[in-house]
Design a protein around this motif. Structure first.
Motif, PDB file in Angstrom:
ATOM      1  N   MET A   1      74.874  18.081  30.473  1.00  0.00           N
ATOM      2  CA  MET A   1      74.888  17.129  31.453  1.00  0.00           C
ATOM      3  C   MET A   1      73.601  17.257  32.350  1.00  0.00           C
ATOM      4  O   MET A   1      73.385  18.552  32.761  1.00  0.00           O
ATOM      5  N   ALA A   2      72.688  16.322  32.688  1.00  0.00           N
ATOM      6  CA  ALA A   2      71.611  16.660  33.421  1.00  0.00           C
ATOM      7  C   ALA A   2      71.706  16.545  34.990  1.00  0.00           C
ATOM      8  O   ALA A   2      72.928  16.183  35.693  1.00  0.00           O
ATOM      9  N   ARG A   3      71.002  17.649  35.659  1.00  0.00           N
ATOM     10  CA  ARG A   3      71.336  17.830  37.208  1.00  0.00           C
ATOM     11  C   ARG A   3      70.117  16.974  37.761  1.00  0.00           C
ATOM     12  O   ARG A   3      69.078  16.917  37.279  1.00  0.00           O
ATOM     13  N   HIS A   4      70.586  16.397  39.034  1.00  0.00           N
ATOM     14  CA  HIS A   4      69.644  15.893  39.800  1.00  0.00           C
ATOM     15  C   HIS A   4      69.019  16.684  40.718  1.00  0.00           C
ATOM     16  O   HIS A   4      69.558  17.275  41.518  1.00  0.00           O
ATOM     17  N   LEU A   5      67.621  16.935  40.643  1.00  0.00           N
ATOM     18  CA  LEU A   5      66.881  17.949  41.714  1.00  0.00           C
ATOM     19  C   LEU A   5      66.687  17.410  42.915  1.00  0.00           C
ATOM     20  O   LEU A   5      66.419  16.064  43.270  1.00  0.00           O
ATOM     21  N   ALA A   6      66.916  18.212  43.795  1.00  0.00           N
ATOM     22  CA  ALA A   6      66.807  17.658  45.224  1.00  0.00           C
ATOM     23  C   ALA A   6      65.269  17.885  45.652  1.00  0.00           C
ATOM     24  O   ALA A   6      64.501  18.963  45.683  1.00  0.00           O
TER      25      ALA A   6
END
Length: 53
Positions: free
Chosen positions: A1-6
């Motif tokens: 699952m991909a993480r959303h970068l801040a």
């Protein structure tokens, strides 16, 4: 699952420098109060003649 970068900028809050300066000032004030109390107690003991000076 991909993480959303801040990408919103710095991860630290902006007021961090001011709070560390306030912490240092508070510690300095505590140190000053401690030594003022130590000198006051020493003067009281000298006036009472506890050490015989």
């Amino acid at each position: 699952m991909a993480r959303h970068l801040a990408f919103g900028g710095a991860a630290r809050p902006l007021g961090r420098g001011a709070s560390s300066v306030a912490c240092l000032a508070f510690v300095a004030l505590l140190g000053l109060a401690f030594w003022a109390g130590a000198v006051w107690i020493g003067q009281v003991l000298l006036q009472m003649g506890v050490w015989g000076f």
